[in-house]
Write an enzyme that holds these catalytic residues in place. Structure first.
Site, PDB file in Angstrom:
ATOM      1  N   GLU B  41       0.849  -1.206   0.000  1.00  0.00           N
ATOM      2  CA  GLU B  41       0.000   0.000   0.000  1.00  0.00           C
ATOM      3  C   GLU B  41       0.881   1.252   0.000  1.00  0.00           C
ATOM      4  O   GLU B  41       1.850   1.345   0.768  1.00  0.00           O
ATOM      5  CB  GLU B  41      -0.854  -0.038   1.276  1.00  0.00           C
ATOM      6  CG  GLU B  41      -1.831   1.107   1.438  1.00  0.00           C
ATOM      7  CD  GLU B  41      -2.664   0.959   2.717  1.00  0.00           C
ATOM      8  OE1 GLU B  41      -2.321   0.121   3.589  1.00  0.00           O
ATOM      9  OE2 GLU B  41      -3.662   1.695   2.842  1.00  0.00           O
ATOM     10  N   LYS B 109      -9.196   2.591  -2.803  1.00  0.00           N
ATOM     11  CA  LYS B 109      -9.559   1.914  -1.541  1.00  0.00           C
ATOM     12  C   LYS B 109     -10.966   2.316  -1.122  1.00  0.00           C
ATOM     13  O   LYS B 109     -11.291   3.506  -1.077  1.00  0.00           O
ATOM     14  CB  LYS B 109      -8.548   2.318  -0.478  1.00  0.00           C
ATOM     15  CG  LYS B 109      -8.636   1.573   0.842  1.00  0.00           C
ATOM     16  CD  LYS B 109      -7.457   2.001   1.744  1.00  0.00           C
ATOM     17  CE  LYS B 109      -7.388   1.242   3.041  1.00  0.00           C
ATOM     18  NZ  LYS B 109      -6.209   1.657   3.856  1.00  0.00           N
ATOM     19  N   CYS B 145      -5.618  -3.169   2.045  1.00  0.00           N
ATOM     20  CA  CYS B 145      -5.602  -3.218   3.516  1.00  0.00           C
ATOM     21  C   CYS B 145      -7.005  -3.352   4.136  1.00  0.00           C
ATOM     22  O   CYS B 145      -7.593  -4.424   4.062  1.00  0.00           O
ATOM     23  CB  CYS B 145      -4.847  -2.004   4.054  1.00  0.00           C
ATOM     24  SG  CYS B 145      -4.130  -2.280   5.705  1.00  0.00           S
ATOM     25  N   SER B 173       0.180  -2.488   7.268  1.00  0.00           N
ATOM     26  CA  SER B 173      -0.643  -2.742   8.448  1.00  0.00           C
ATOM     27  C   SER B 173       0.216  -2.611   9.688  1.00  0.00           C
ATOM     28  O   SER B 173       1.101  -3.424   9.917  1.00  0.00           O
ATOM     29  CB  SER B 173      -1.215  -4.149   8.307  1.00  0.00           C
ATOM     30  OG  SER B 173      -2.082  -4.441   9.349  1.00  0.00           O
ATOM     31  N   LYS B 179      -0.635  -9.319  17.095  1.00  0.00           N
ATOM     32  CA  LYS B 179      -1.573  -9.095  15.992  1.00  0.00           C
ATOM     33  C   LYS B 179      -1.581 -10.257  14.997  1.00  0.00           C
ATOM     34  O   LYS B 179      -2.602 -10.522  14.355  1.00  0.00           O
ATOM     35  CB  LYS B 179      -1.171  -7.805  15.258  1.00  0.00           C
ATOM     36  CG  LYS B 179      -2.187  -7.331  14.218  1.00  0.00           C
ATOM     37  CD  LYS B 179      -1.752  -6.002  13.595  1.00  0.00           C
ATOM     38  CE  LYS B 179      -2.828  -5.393  12.714  1.00  0.00           C
ATOM     39  NZ  LYS B 179      -2.432  -4.070  12.192  1.00  0.00           N
ATOM     40  N   GLY B 318      22.266   7.373  27.683  1.00  0.00           N
ATOM     41  CA  GLY B 318      22.760   7.351  29.048  1.00  0.00           C
ATOM     42  C   GLY B 318      22.666   5.942  29.603  1.00  0.00           C
ATOM     43  O   GLY B 318      21.641   5.273  29.426  1.00  0.00           O
ATOM     44  N   GLY B 322      20.913   0.617  35.208  1.00  0.00           N
ATOM     45  CA  GLY B 322      19.594  -0.005  35.389  1.00  0.00           C
ATOM     46  C   GLY B 322      19.177  -0.818  34.172  1.00  0.00           C
ATOM     47  O   GLY B 322      19.847  -0.804  33.127  1.00  0.00           O
ATOM     48  N   ASP B 324      16.468  -0.627  32.186  1.00  0.00           N
ATOM     49  CA  ASP B 324      15.895   0.031  31.004  1.00  0.00           C
ATOM     50  C   ASP B 324      16.987   0.468  30.030  1.00  0.00           C
ATOM     51  O   ASP B 324      16.893   0.232  28.830  1.00  0.00           O
ATOM     52  CB  ASP B 324      15.064   1.251  31.425  1.00  0.00           C
ATOM     53  CG  ASP B 324      13.848   0.862  32.257  1.00  0.00           C
ATOM     54  OD1 ASP B 324      13.210  -0.158  31.938  1.00  0.00           O
ATOM     55  OD2 ASP B 324      13.545   1.576  33.228  1.00  0.00           O
ATOM     56  N   THR B 425      15.400   6.085  27.260  1.00  0.00           N
ATOM     57  CA  THR B 425      15.360   4.723  27.799  1.00  0.00           C
ATOM     58  C   THR B 425      14.141   4.472  28.685  1.00  0.00           C
ATOM     59  O   THR B 425      14.065   3.437  29.324  1.00  0.00           O
ATOM     60  CB  THR B 425      16.639   4.457  28.614  1.00  0.00           C
ATOM     61  OG1 THR B 425      16.660   5.350  29.727  1.00  0.00           O
ATOM     62  CG2 THR B 425      17.896   4.660  27.787  1.00  0.00           C
ATOM     63  N   GLU B 430       6.668   4.079  33.095  1.00  0.00           N
ATOM     64  CA  GLU B 430       7.138   5.424  33.455  1.00  0.00           C
ATOM     65  C   GLU B 430       6.439   6.508  32.644  1.00  0.00           C
ATOM     66  O   GLU B 430       6.057   7.551  33.170  1.00  0.00           O
ATOM     67  CB  GLU B 430       8.650   5.537  33.221  1.00  0.00           C
ATOM     68  CG  GLU B 430       9.500   4.713  34.162  1.00  0.00           C
ATOM     69  CD  GLU B 430      10.988   4.766  33.814  1.00  0.00           C
ATOM     70  OE1 GLU B 430      11.774   4.115  34.526  1.00  0.00           O
ATOM     71  OE2 GLU B 430      11.368   5.439  32.830  1.00  0.00           O
ATOM     72  N   LYS B 543       3.550  15.921  29.923  1.00  0.00           N
ATOM     73  CA  LYS B 543       4.909  15.406  29.706  1.00  0.00           C
ATOM     74  C   LYS B 543       4.959  14.548  28.452  1.00  0.00           C
ATOM     75  O   LYS B 543       5.878  14.660  27.643  1.00  0.00           O
ATOM     76  CB  LYS B 543       5.337  14.527  30.889  1.00  0.00           C
ATOM     77  CG  LYS B 543       5.813  15.270  32.097  1.00  0.00           C
ATOM     78  CD  LYS B 543       6.493  14.280  33.052  1.00  0.00           C
ATOM     79  CE  LYS B 543       6.634  14.899  34.424  1.00  0.00           C
ATOM     80  NZ  LYS B 543       7.208  13.951  35.390  1.00  0.00           N
TER      81      LYS B 543
END
Lengths: 572, 572
Positions: B41, B109, B145, B173, B179, B318, B322, B324, B425, B430, B543
């Site tokens: 597509e 379409k 689609c 898609s 999925k 960074g 940790g 993440d 990260t 979060e 945020k």
């Protein structure tokens, strides 16, 4: 027949607060002897609620709030309140007709806008029936915003096919500069073509990027303006209409007959006589605002509502001594009062004496809290920390951006410490070209002039100074000094960018009008400038994506109005 | 009849580059003796081009590029290429049928998705005709689609009403985790109901927030899977089909007959015999990827394509020690190679010895460039600069965020100096709760795991470590240490947030499923936790609005998938 136009300022999601505003409007309508009380589109939940509409419990809470309001409406009044509706697994953008203690009829918006800032196809199914109310005084049609914007729509059908002498259109129509005359011409034409009164009730207020300007309107069946409510302010105004007058001129255009017309007869008691002390509107509506006054008022409302609706009592911004931050500070002072504004000057080794003293002067002249925090210590610390990694490189944009980011951090530290909202001060010309530092001067919660091109920033500054001739709230030297980011020695905007007179024309053609490079050059603009600016605009989509929201005041702002991919190799 | 499935990776806006990919696919198809060559597509311009589609010159450039491709297609081959079309002032999402040197037919379409991440009503008008191609070998339907996703649609009509023995569906898609099986079940059902082959050709690649997983599929008229192409990688595969077989089983369901069927007869020369060295696909398709392998591959493709398509040769992130940042680093290494990744440890007075050494260990074990820049000097400078303003206040979130923002500034300085892409990260837990610092750890260009809940971050880390048993690319101590932002002494995530096992269930119910507080509590989750997390999610919309994009891997990600207002007082 008396109509109360309740041009209120709902807050998105505040069902209790919006209900209180509507209840107060209903009380005023009753006291003034009105038969009809009209409230904006989606008044119960604010506009646009966006994906809140995907929560079925949200829509049901809205419906419940409207049922509770209906219980308080007497049998001599008809209140029309915008409310989302949930039926058969589909949501509708609805208008509820409240009278005699209950919901008497529902209208479902037929025409759903899905362009520019609108996404109504995402949320709503289209209604497919026209609504006409049979009152003792005559027939009244109800429809919603987009329904009236094009000829041959539900409004004409209600008037010509359904015999309505009055079309009530409830709206939340996002403002942009210069929209007023087009809207008034359209409504006058609709009134004339329908041979009916048009009551266009627009809400007012700021909601994230959007500003709603109010300026609700009443046209008589000959297309003559009968009332124009306040711009950028709440107001309840009474207008008296005579539906006999409509009958006399009716039937000029063809009725489109595309949708079935539901005529709902309301059993109503006689309302009290119109109270002469409460209106009606003066026969001759006051003129609309002058150009810069309108734009300034829009920006002012944006700041006030973003702060208030999000619970901020105080704002803080960086004062560079330049015109953008000076104008932003004035708008904040006018929106919130000087006692709620803190300006922070953050001079560096590259800050000139002139800008530094202009920053202080601006704060003093306008009575705002002023702080000065030189950034040299942090700058030195960063350069030292980075020196092992930067050794052997040329000083450049990394070092420049560090200074802007130190300033961003300082403002955010004050914000985090005291709960202040940080206002950013970048204009549309900068947002377009990326002439701004991400996480630096772009750091903040609300970008007051992000949709104002630099050339208009000057006009607004001059407009504002003229309001107080002699006092010069924005120092003249701030206006006349050549603009500079002051991130390196002897820097000037015009070293990196074409003159703003050229730049702003290119931004208008490329961003607002979606013209190609060739079309813009054909306007007579220098090809090199066009190619430079278009490339800058395309390349800086990633910055704009992380920019704070700010009030949309042009017909195409950066934000939900303009959805360009970041990853994008098209140039044309 | 041999079909070449060209599962390519177009780049949005790169008409020349995409044309080259398509031309290469056509060459391969010809060399392999294919009759049909199928592309995704909007292959000519990449998907989704978003507001590029509002520029009429963009759509015309796409059409011109397809005409140029057509000139190179011989009279023994039929190529089906997705392309936007401009007709009568409206744009369509189209498929162009190229053969014998020109465009032989166009399909528009019919069903336009306008929910979740889709905005196709913003750009396109709906087509209203079904297209069937009459080839010497039989009839072939072409659709796009969404056209195939619901029963009773254009696909069945083409097969049952139009006699097509093969349905070619070209797609882009967007991937989300899990999925695949739903898609395969749907396509098998569509093949059975139509009694026709289904060729589902999905593109592959990353485009801003979206990942396309490829995994193009072929089902035979009995609904048996005949081919599954590579996941998250480009591939051209040949499949041989016998349209006689379709005729035998055809006619099980009712033909919907909602749209007129256009049958376009193509005059074609005999193609060369299928080349046995170039396929066809093995009779028994390999199984799909295991759960974590699939998710990891999606994230890896996201990083690779965002970097490559935006012209970055190197990334920086960074390393906190940790999990993440460790996982993000591994994904980047696997996507780009260790030589293109720089990890920066930026310890503060609150950084433990364990995390500091884990950061270094991770870099060493994975062969990436490692820098350590202690932030103490800048932190001290800020505290000194702010001390006149902060005096008398308690140390708190302002001081914590300063540290995160110093780190953000350092990474951005490296980015600005060397042209590196900053990877952030933060995980989905979060992003949901706002447990992140705006302009601090949220500063960067691409947020690799922003749609991965913390509980899944652990599973991905374990999956990745198991791939290289013994080497432990993510240090075990990084996985087992209780998570902490280390912005104050003895801080732990669990001091501020419910345990992640609880938190992630609430996020799933509230964000992904749009459940109300009451519904979530009814799942058996603690009311206090539910109310806390829901409030945090609502309050932190501002945020997220300024967060960098990152790959959508769940069925609802933060981003264009979820459009909540910032100014929003609804709680429920």
């Amino acid at each position: 027949m008396r109509i109360a136009l309740a041009q209120i300022n709902p807050t998105v999601g505040d069902l209790a607060g919006n209900s209180a505003l509507i209840r107060r409007g209903i009380e005023l309508a009753e006291q003034g002897g009105a038969r009809l009380a009209v409230f904006p589109e989606l008044a119960i939940c604010g506009y646009p609620p966006e994906d809140l509409l995907l929560k079925d419990h949200f829509v049901r809470d809205c419906e419940e709030a409207v049922r509770r309001l209906a219980a308080d409406v007497g049998d001599d009044l008809v209140a029309i309140v915008g409310c989302p509706l949930w039926e058969g697994g589909l949501a509708y953008n609805g208008a509820a007709v409240l009278s005699g203690g209950s919901v008497q009829a529902l209208y479902r918006k037929i025409r759903l806008p899905n362009y520019a800032v609108f996404d109504e196809d995402r949320y709503f199914a289209s209604g497919d029936r026209v609504l006409v109310l049979q009152l003792p005084e005559g027939r009244v049609a109800v429809n919603i915003c987009e329904d009236i914007w094009n000829a041959g729509g539900p409004s004409e059908e209600a008037a010509l096919g359904g015999g309505a002498g009055l079309i009530v259109n409830i709206s939340m129509s996002p403002y942009h500069f210069g929209k007023g005359p087009a809207r008034e011409n359209m409504l006058a034409e609709r009134a004339r073509d329908s041979g009916a009164y048009v009551v266009y009730l627009n809400g007012v207020g700021g909601q994230d990027e959007l500003i709603f300007d109010g300026q609700s309107l009443v046209f008589d069946p000959r297309g003559v303006l009968r009332a124009r409510l306040a711009a950028f302010a709440e107001e309840v105004q009474f207008v008296d209409v005579d539906l006999e007058e409509a009958a006399e001129v009716q039937g000029r255009a063809e009725a489109p007959a595309r949708w079935p017309v539901d005529v709902v007869e309301l059993e109503l008691a006689q309302p009290p006589s119109p109270d002469p002390d409460r209106g009606p509107a003066p026969a001759d509506p006051p003129p609309p605002l002058e150009r810069m006054a309108e734009l300034y008022a829009a920006l002012q409302l944006g700041v006030r509502d973003y702060a208030q609706k999000n619970g901020f009592r105080h704002v803080v911004l960086g004062l560079s001594g330049g015109i953008d931050s000076a104008l932003t500070a004035l708008i904040a002072v006018d929106a919130l009062g000087p006692e709620r504004v803190t300006g922070v000057s953050m001079p560096s080794r590259f800050t000139s004496g002139g800008t530094r003293s202009d920053a202080r002067l601006l704060a003093e002249r306008n009575g705002i809290d002023f702080r000065e925090i030189p950034i040299e210590d942090a700058f030195t610390a960063y350069l030292k920390m980075l020196s092992p990694h930067f050794s052997g490189t040329q000083t450049g944009v990394a070092e420049e951006n560090l200074q802007a980011r130190i300033r961003g951090n300082l403002l955010m530290a004050l914000s985090n410490k005291f709960g202040w909202l940080v206002l950013t001060t970048g204009n549309k010309s900068e947002m377009a070209t990326g002439y701004a530092t991400l996480y630096g001067d772009m750091a903040g919660g609300y970008a007051v002039i992000k949709d104002v091109p630099k050339t208009i920033v000057y006009q607004l500054a001059e407009y504002r100074n003229k309001l107080e001739e002699g006092r010069e709230p924005i120092p003249l030297s701030t206006i006349t000094r050549p603009p500079s980011a002051e991130l390196r020695a002897d820097q000037r905007d015009q070293d990196s960018l074409p003159p703003y007179e050229i730049l702003d024309q290119i931004v208008e053609a490329y961003v607002v009008l979606d013209e190609s490079i060739e079309e813009i050059v054909a306007r007579g603009l220098p090809r090199a400038d066009v190619e430079q600016v278009v490339t800058l605009i395309d390349r800086n989509e990633y910055k704009r994506r992380q920019a704070p929201p700010g009030p949309r005041v042009t017909s195409k702002a950066f934000g939900k109005d303009r959805r360009l991919p970041i990853t994008n190799r098209y140039r044309g």
